[in-house]
Design a protein around this motif. Structure first.
Motif, PDB file in Angstrom:
ATOM      1  N   LEU A   7      36.260 -32.014  55.186  1.00 18.49           N
ATOM      2  CA  LEU A   7      36.157 -32.886  55.852  1.00 18.49           C
ATOM      3  C   LEU A   7      34.479 -33.868  56.206  1.00 18.49           C
ATOM      4  N   THR A   8      34.524 -34.949  56.354  1.00 16.84           N
ATOM      5  CA  THR A   8      33.450 -36.146  55.506  1.00 16.84           C
ATOM      6  C   THR A   8      33.808 -37.032  57.212  1.00 16.84           C
ATOM      7  N   GLY A   9      32.557 -37.521  56.442  1.00 14.05           N
ATOM      8  CA  GLY A   9      32.527 -38.949  57.549  1.00 14.05           C
ATOM      9  C   GLY A   9      31.336 -39.604  57.706  1.00 14.05           C
ATOM     10  N   GLY A  10      31.048 -40.867  58.138  1.00 15.65           N
ATOM     11  CA  GLY A  10      29.800 -41.491  57.851  1.00 15.65           C
ATOM     12  C   GLY A  10      29.316 -40.444  59.270  1.00 15.65           C
ATOM     13  N   ILE A  11      27.088 -40.493  59.155  1.00 16.35           N
ATOM     14  CA  ILE A  11      26.721 -40.030  60.049  1.00 16.35           C
ATOM     15  C   ILE A  11      27.082 -40.642  61.718  1.00 16.35           C
ATOM     16  N   GLY A  12      27.424 -39.659  62.510  1.00 15.71           N
ATOM     17  CA  GLY A  12      27.235 -39.308  64.322  1.00 15.71           C
ATOM     18  C   GLY A  12      29.281 -39.780  63.900  1.00 15.71           C
ATOM     19  N   CYS A  13      29.573 -40.330  62.913  1.00 12.91           N
ATOM     20  CA  CYS A  13      31.048 -40.153  63.233  1.00 12.91           C
ATOM     21  C   CYS A  13      32.213 -38.852  64.252  1.00 12.91           C
ATOM     22  N   GLY A  14      31.671 -38.300  64.454  1.00 13.58           N
ATOM     23  CA  GLY A  14      31.556 -37.168  64.778  1.00 13.58           C
ATOM     24  C   GLY A  14      32.016 -35.887  64.282  1.00 13.58           C
ATOM     25  N   LYS A  15      31.715 -35.765  62.656  1.00 15.86           N
ATOM     26  CA  LYS A  15      32.111 -34.655  62.215  1.00 15.86           C
ATOM     27  C   LYS A  15      32.193 -33.002  62.551  1.00 15.86           C
ATOM     28  N   SER A  16      31.092 -32.974  63.143  1.00 15.58           N
ATOM     29  CA  SER A  16      30.796 -31.271  63.623  1.00 15.58           C
ATOM     30  C   SER A  16      31.494 -31.680  65.269  1.00 15.58           C
ATOM     31  N   GLU A 134      33.710 -46.722  64.589  1.00 15.22           N
ATOM     32  CA  GLU A 134      33.115 -48.340  64.219  1.00 15.22           C
ATOM     33  C   GLU A 134      31.555 -47.995  63.613  1.00 15.22           C
ATOM     34  N   GLU A 135      30.813 -48.763  63.343  1.00 16.00           N
ATOM     35  CA  GLU A 135      29.726 -48.380  62.874  1.00 16.00           C
ATOM     36  C   GLU A 135      29.018 -48.307  63.791  1.00 16.00           C
ATOM     37  N   SER A 136      29.026 -49.445  65.319  1.00 13.45           N
ATOM     38  CA  SER A 136      28.484 -49.362  66.205  1.00 13.45           C
ATOM     39  C   SER A 136      28.301 -48.108  67.022  1.00 13.45           C
ATOM     40  N   GLN A 137      29.903 -48.020  66.758  1.00 16.13           N
ATOM     41  CA  GLN A 137      29.880 -46.466  67.462  1.00 16.13           C
ATOM     42  C   GLN A 137      28.863 -45.665  67.188  1.00 16.13           C
ATOM     43  N   GLN A 138      28.641 -45.526  66.086  1.00 16.96           N
ATOM     44  CA  GLN A 138      27.723 -44.329  64.879  1.00 16.96           C
ATOM     45  C   GLN A 138      26.507 -44.343  65.312  1.00 16.96           C
ATOM     46  N   ILE A 139      26.680 -45.599  65.330  1.00 17.79           N
ATOM     47  CA  ILE A 139      24.458 -46.061  66.025  1.00 17.79           C
ATOM     48  C   ILE A 139      24.500 -45.850  67.148  1.00 17.79           C
ATOM     49  N   GLN A 160      25.063 -43.967  52.375  1.00 14.32           N
ATOM     50  CA  GLN A 160      26.328 -43.372  52.461  1.00 14.32           C
ATOM     51  C   GLN A 160      27.199 -44.228  52.518  1.00 14.32           C
ATOM     52  N   LEU A 161      28.597 -44.608  51.839  1.00 13.26           N
ATOM     53  CA  LEU A 161      29.593 -45.200  51.356  1.00 13.26           C
ATOM     54  C   LEU A 161      30.012 -45.975  52.368  1.00 13.26           C
ATOM     55  N   PRO A 162      30.303 -46.930  51.753  1.00 12.39           N
ATOM     56  CA  PRO A 162      30.239 -48.570  53.362  1.00 12.39           C
ATOM     57  C   PRO A 162      32.151 -47.642  53.891  1.00 12.39           C
ATOM     58  N   ARG A 163      31.848 -48.291  54.930  1.00 14.37           N
ATOM     59  CA  ARG A 163      33.463 -46.793  55.846  1.00 14.37           C
ATOM     60  C   ARG A 163      34.203 -47.425  55.211  1.00 14.37           C
ATOM     61  N   ALA A 164      35.202 -49.023  54.419  1.00 15.57           N
ATOM     62  CA  ALA A 164      35.736 -49.044  53.967  1.00 15.57           C
ATOM     63  C   ALA A 164      36.555 -47.917  52.812  1.00 15.57           C
ATOM     64  N   LEU A 174      41.095 -39.011  60.498  1.00 15.18           N
ATOM     65  CA  LEU A 174      40.837 -38.586  61.940  1.00 15.18           C
ATOM     66  C   LEU A 174      40.022 -39.892  62.518  1.00 15.18           C
ATOM     67  N   VAL A 175      40.173 -40.882  63.289  1.00 17.00           N
ATOM     68  CA  VAL A 175      39.706 -41.839  64.546  1.00 17.00           C
ATOM     69  C   VAL A 175      39.048 -41.687  65.346  1.00 17.00           C
TER      70      VAL A 175
END
Ligand SMILES: Nc1ncnc2c1ncn2[C@@H]1O[C@H](COP(=O)(O)OP(=O)(O)O)[C@@H](O)[C@H]1O
Ligand SMILES: [Mg+2]
Length: 199
Positions: A7-16, A134-139, A160-164, A174-175
């Motif tokens: 399980l991975t994803g950008g910071i704040g995307c909701g991994k935890s 969305e990146e705005s949601q991450q922030i 981190q890797l770009p979202r796309a 997992l959106v």
């Protein structure tokens, strides 16, 4: 080896948060960040090597890593990050493997924030699950969680890797673009698929 989903994803995307919902459903969650934190906590198994490599000033009175001091060093000194990771990564990996092997759960969720960036752990994984928003949601989420300034959050996101690219590397996405109940329901659907696949 059990069935393991990375399980991975950008910071704040909701991994935890997603991992918490998987755990509630009975998956074994092995969180490499939490393991890293424990290894560098009071009496943690990385602390002797860290004191030897960086000096006792990086160890707080309670025996934990002085994280603020280490962050400054990593920011300022070339090679410090690599030296720290050379100590931590093998220990994190060994502990993760131990927990995966010892698990009696139907499958394992292995949380690795920089899974796609570092390329580690891939040979253990049956699938890669990317939590995406969305990146705005991450922030917004990271600012609310930690109070970090927007430019600091942006700096972390650019490392981190770009979202796309992250989404393109996923087996499953997992959106996490709605409320927590929606996330819980989507985790439930993936859980059913992973249970079936693990059998
Ligand atoms: N769908 C959501 N709705 C509202 N808050 C959320 C949602 N998903 C995550 N959060 C919150 O946003 C913050 C970041 O989520 P977290 O799971 O910690 O992200 P990550 O582990 O990927 O950095 C946390 O405070 C979390 O509770
Ligand atoms: Mg997290």
């Amino acid at each position: 080896m059990p069935y393991v989903v990375g399980l991975t994803g950008g910071i704040g995307c909701g991994k935890s948060k997603a991992a918490e919902f998987f755990a509630e459903l009975g998956a074994e969650v092995v969180d490499t960040d939490a393991i890293s934190h424990a290894l560098t906590g009071p009496g943690g198994r990385a602390m002797e090597a860290i004191a030897a490599a960086f000096g006792p000033t990086y160890v707080r009175a309670d025996g934990a890593l002085d994280r603020a001091r280490m962050r400054s060093l990593v920011f300022a000194a070339a090679g410090a990050k690599a030296r720290l990771e050379a100590i931590l990564h093998p220990l994190i990996r060994a502990e993760s493997l131990r927990r995966i092997r010892d698990s009696a759960a139907p499958y394992v969720i292995l949380v690795v924030p920089l899974l796609l960036e570092t390329g580690g752990y891939r040979e253990l994984l049956s699938r890669v699950l990317v939590v995406d928003c969305e990146e705005s949601q991450q922030i917004a989420r990271v600012a609310a969680r930690s109070g970090l300034a927007e430019d600091e959050i942006g700096r972390i996101m650019r490392a981190q890797l770009p979202r796309a690219e992250r989404v393109a590397a996923a087996d499953d996405v997992l959106v996490n673009d709605a409320d927590l109940e929606t996330l819980r329901a989507r985790v439930g659907a993936l859980h059913q698929r992973y249970l079936a696949a693990a059998r």
